[in-house]
Design a protein around this motif. Structure first.
Motif, PDB file in Angstrom:
ATOM      1  N   ASN A 185     -15.328  73.038  34.276  1.00 61.39           N
ATOM      2  CA  ASN A 185     -15.712  73.399  32.919  1.00 61.39           C
ATOM      3  C   ASN A 185     -14.717  74.421  32.380  1.00 61.39           C
ATOM      4  OD1 ASN A 185     -16.495  75.960  33.967  1.00 61.39           O
ATOM      5  ND2 ASN A 185     -18.531  75.170  34.453  1.00 61.39           N
ATOM      6  N   ALA A 186     -14.866  74.769  31.116  1.00 65.85           N
ATOM      7  CA  ALA A 186     -13.904  75.660  30.461  1.00 65.85           C
ATOM      8  C   ALA A 186     -13.923  77.059  31.055  1.00 65.85           C
ATOM      9  CB  ALA A 186     -14.195  75.731  28.959  1.00 65.85           C
ATOM     10  N   ASP A 187     -15.002  77.438  31.740  1.00 70.88           N
ATOM     11  CA  ASP A 187     -15.090  78.769  32.346  1.00 70.88           C
ATOM     12  C   ASP A 187     -14.366  78.846  33.679  1.00 70.88           C
ATOM     13  OD1 ASP A 187     -16.632  79.678  30.239  1.00 70.88           O
ATOM     14  OD2 ASP A 187     -18.515  79.120  31.212  1.00 70.88           O
ATOM     15  N   ASP A 188     -13.834  77.727  34.169  1.00 72.57           N
ATOM     16  CA  ASP A 188     -13.198  77.733  35.487  1.00 72.57           C
ATOM     17  C   ASP A 188     -11.835  77.048  35.494  1.00 72.57           C
ATOM     18  OD1 ASP A 188     -13.240  78.514  38.137  1.00 72.57           O
ATOM     19  OD2 ASP A 188     -14.119  76.651  38.851  1.00 72.57           O
ATOM     20  N   LEU A 189     -11.411  76.493  34.351  1.00 72.33           N
ATOM     21  CA  LEU A 189     -10.140  75.775  34.291  1.00 72.33           C
ATOM     22  C   LEU A 189      -9.096  76.579  33.527  1.00 72.33           C
ATOM     23  CD1 LEU A 189     -11.327  72.135  33.505  1.00 72.33           C
ATOM     24  CD2 LEU A 189     -10.327  72.939  35.645  1.00 72.33           C
ATOM     25  N   ILE A 190      -7.857  76.539  34.017  1.00 74.79           N
ATOM     26  CA  ILE A 190      -6.734  77.192  33.352  1.00 74.79           C
ATOM     27  C   ILE A 190      -5.528  76.268  33.417  1.00 74.79           C
ATOM     28  CG2 ILE A 190      -7.433  79.592  33.743  1.00 74.79           C
ATOM     29  CD1 ILE A 190      -5.587  79.618  36.182  1.00 74.79           C
ATOM     30  N   ALA A 191      -4.579  76.494  32.512  1.00 70.83           N
ATOM     31  CA  ALA A 191      -3.328  75.739  32.514  1.00 70.83           C
ATOM     32  C   ALA A 191      -2.277  76.520  33.299  1.00 70.83           C
ATOM     33  CB  ALA A 191      -2.851  75.507  31.079  1.00 70.83           C
ATOM     34  N   LEU A 192      -1.648  75.846  34.254  1.00 66.81           N
ATOM     35  CA  LEU A 192      -0.574  76.443  35.044  1.00 66.81           C
ATOM     36  C   LEU A 192       0.558  75.430  35.164  1.00 66.81           C
ATOM     37  CD1 LEU A 192      -2.542  78.087  38.026  1.00 66.81           C
ATOM     38  CD2 LEU A 192      -1.410  79.293  36.151  1.00 66.81           C
ATOM     39  N   CYS A 193       1.789  75.888  34.982  1.00 70.03           N
ATOM     40  CA  CYS A 193       2.917  74.995  35.209  1.00 70.03           C
ATOM     41  C   CYS A 193       2.945  74.624  36.694  1.00 70.03           C
ATOM     42  CB  CYS A 193       4.227  75.642  34.768  1.00 70.03           C
ATOM     43  SG  CYS A 193       4.776  77.008  35.833  1.00 70.03           S
ATOM     44  N   ARG A 194       3.677  73.572  37.026  1.00 71.75           N
ATOM     45  CA  ARG A 194       3.650  73.080  38.408  1.00 71.75           C
ATOM     46  C   ARG A 194       4.089  74.146  39.419  1.00 71.75           C
ATOM     47  NH1 ARG A 194       3.477  67.947  40.256  1.00 71.75           N
ATOM     48  NH2 ARG A 194       2.008  67.784  38.502  1.00 71.75           N
ATOM     49  N   ARG A 195       5.095  74.931  39.055  1.00 66.47           N
ATOM     50  CA  ARG A 195       5.561  75.980  39.970  1.00 66.47           C
ATOM     51  C   ARG A 195       4.479  77.024  40.220  1.00 66.47           C
ATOM     52  NH1 ARG A 195      10.750  80.038  38.878  1.00 66.47           N
ATOM     53  NH2 ARG A 195      10.470  81.340  40.729  1.00 66.47           N
ATOM     54  N   ASP A 196       3.819  77.496  39.142  1.00 68.68           N
ATOM     55  CA  ASP A 196       2.787  78.522  39.306  1.00 68.68           C
ATOM     56  C   ASP A 196       1.512  77.944  39.902  1.00 68.68           C
ATOM     57  OD1 ASP A 196       4.206  80.792  38.326  1.00 68.68           O
ATOM     58  OD2 ASP A 196       4.055  79.969  36.317  1.00 68.68           O
ATOM     59  N   HIS A 197       1.273  76.658  39.691  1.00 72.28           N
ATOM     60  CA  HIS A 197       0.150  75.982  40.344  1.00 72.28           C
ATOM     61  C   HIS A 197       0.320  76.036  41.857  1.00 72.28           C
ATOM     62  CE1 HIS A 197      -2.570  72.137  40.431  1.00 72.28           C
ATOM     63  NE2 HIS A 197      -2.967  73.069  41.262  1.00 72.28           N
TER      64      HIS A 197
END
Length: 248
Positions: A185-197
């Motif tokens: 859900n929106a309270d647990d998801l974030i956008a990360l580039c592949r390197r930072d992921h």
């Protein structure tokens, strides 16, 4: 079923020069099925026009990458589809259940899978006459298209402070890993580039997302860094009573 599951083991066989085989033998069917599904899904995602590896080669590469990149030893949640009626679930009968991709399994084993400590039950509503599925719960690993778009628009860029890669070119990741209790859900998801992921998945990095969208990253040395999605407009102040327009 109990006898075979108690005999689970990991074997390593050395092959010709430069190759070897690793195999989980007699593993719990729900975990093996979920593991294969995840490996196959990620392998197929890599099979783009410029990819020269076969799907079999991709599955092998993905499986080894996951083994080498994980922390190991922790209990993981699995996502499988187990079909059993309510009476079987409540132990009122011992009719076999069906595990998608495997076939029929004993009722006792089905109840063990359905009531395990890391099991997430999803609501499935069926038509009482035809038995066809009408609706199901939405607590699953991959976000819906609407949720995916919302998180990317909210975050705008990779959430690691200092990284400005557009969110539309980033991965979506759970701040608390889904297999360890996180939710899609929106309270647990974030956008990360592949390197930072990939950096996030290294040991001793902690990511905490607050209800207002502020992400706190704690490094292995104990340092903390905050990241807040930029607002779409500057905050507006509330007018004072003297500035308010007269009532109609």
């Amino acid at each position: 079923a109990e006898h075979h599951r108690d005999g689970r083991r990991l074997t390593l066989r050395q092959g010709e020069t430069g190759v070897a085989s690793i195999e989980v033998e007699d593993g719990p069917v729900e975990k093996v099925t979920a593991a294969y599904t995840r490996i196959d899904r990620e392998a197929r995602a890599l099979k783009t026009g410029g990819e020269t590896r076969t799907l079999d080669q991709l599955r092998a590469d993905v499986a080894l990458d996951l083994l080498l990149g994980g922390t190991g030893g922790t209990t993981e949640r699995t996502e499988v589809f187990l079909y059993m009626d309510l009476d079987t679930y409540l132990a009122l009968n011992d009719d076999p259940a069906e595990l998608a991709g495997h076939g029929h399994i004993p009722a006792a084993l089905a109840r063990h899978i359905a009531t395990g400590p890391n099991t997430v039950l999803r609501r499935i509503i069926t038509d009482p006459l035809s038995g066809q599925v009408l609706d199901l719960g939405r607590d699953r690993y991959r976000p819906t298209a609407g949720l995916d778009e919302f998180v990317r628009v909210r975050d705008r860029e990779c959430r690691r402070p200092g990284c400005h890669r557009p969110a539309q070119a980033c991965d979506l990741d759970h701040t608390l890993p889904w297999q360890h209790g996180g939710h899609t859900n929106a309270d647990d998801l974030i956008a990360l580039c592949r390197r930072d992921h990939r950096l996030k998945d290294e040991p001793d990095w902690t990511y905490t997302l607050a209800s207002d969208g502020t992400l706190t990253i704690t490094t292995p040395t104990g340092q903390t860094h905050d990241s807040t999605p930029p607002p779409l407009h500057q905050p507006r102040t509330q007018p004072t009573p003297a500035e308010e327009p007269p009532p109609f």
